[in-house]
Design an enzyme around this catalytic site. Sequence first.
Site, PDB file in Angstrom:
ATOM      1  CB  ILE A 160      49.929  49.668  33.011  1.00 46.73           C
ATOM      2  CG1 ILE A 160      50.162  48.723  31.823  1.00 46.73           C
ATOM      3  CG2 ILE A 160      48.957  50.793  32.639  1.00 46.73           C
ATOM      4  CD1 ILE A 160      48.957  47.887  31.461  1.00 46.73           C
ATOM      5  NE  ARG A 237      40.791  42.272  31.743  1.00 52.46           N
ATOM      6  CZ  ARG A 237      41.681  42.659  30.831  1.00 52.46           C
ATOM      7  NH1 ARG A 237      41.828  43.951  30.590  1.00 52.46           N
ATOM      8  NH2 ARG A 237      42.382  41.778  30.176  1.00 52.46           N
ATOM      9  CD  GLU A 266      35.571  45.270  27.901  1.00 55.97           C
ATOM     10  OE1 GLU A 266      36.536  44.765  27.280  1.00 55.97           O
ATOM     11  OE2 GLU A 266      35.660  46.324  28.560  1.00 55.97           O
ATOM     12  CG  HIS A 284      39.127  46.628  26.239  1.00 56.13           C
ATOM     13  ND1 HIS A 284      38.677  45.561  26.989  1.00 56.13           N
ATOM     14  CD2 HIS A 284      40.456  46.702  26.492  1.00 56.13           C
ATOM     15  CE1 HIS A 284      39.684  45.020  27.648  1.00 56.13           C
ATOM     16  NE2 HIS A 284      40.780  45.698  27.353  1.00 56.13           N
TER      17      HIS A 284
END
Length: 321
Positions: A160, A237, A266, A284
Amino acid sequence: MTEQASKPEVLLLQRIADPGMERLEEHFNVVHLWDSPTPERAMHDHADTARGVLTGANIGLTPEQAERLTNLEIISLHGVGLDRVDIDHAQRKGLRIAYTPDVLTADVADMGFGLMMSTLRRLPQGHDFVKAGHWAQGKQPPLTRSLTSKRLGILGLGRIGQAIATRAEAFGMEIAYTNRTPREDVSYAFEPDLQRLAAWSDVLMVAAASSPGMRALVDDNVLAALGPDGIVVNVGRGVLVDESALIARLERGELLGAGLDVFADEPRINDALLTLDNVVLSAHRASATVETRNAMALQSVEHLIQHFSGAQPSHLATSEE
């Protein structure tokens, strides 16, 4: 023996997209724990028969749950995060852990880049300004910051992180990164010290994975080094950023802004983040496109099919991830 009884039993802890659900039901005896009113009780009832678990990366499977499933062979994760499973424990028990790393890379990178642009150019605030009628009243919103030629520091140059860097290159951004080890396949500058990387950066992009017990790498010292003209973007994260320190510096104007897709606790969000005008928030949802969720669902099921047909799943997690 009936056909259903001959199929391996799989516990499903998270609903997945329909193409994956259909394939899962075709190949396995599926126990739907995701909609059970008493999932722990249901798991107990299938402790001796379940051979596989399909769970979300944000849900995982605890070592205690894995111990209770006496015939468990494989945990298939729908996602890339490995912080909700204990890989070392699984490997000691001879369990396989499969995950879905490749299919969501592009969408997560798009979200990271979108949050960066939205934070610098204040796109949500501009949208609200127009809808509230302020522009029609002759008012003008404040100037924003350019994206072009900014310095982008990336924490975690995995799949990523590299995809984000590729997108940033097209905007003429200068790129440096920190990682566990330098990469030999990229030309970007490697900075082993995160605080020094932050001091160099205009934008600090958090794209790293996390593991159980990992501390907040982006702490108050790193945020101080980033400075009042810097922004933080997190698509990794939530636990990787000291959220309290981030909020305090945003409130005092000691950071320009933050774009966040993930949070420390979360889906519960610190109330302060809901009132700040210099943040852009997302629930998210970096991988939450129809195309990617279909691909993730199919891949997580394919890993189970591969395992129970005697093959090695195509994406196995190890303690080195």
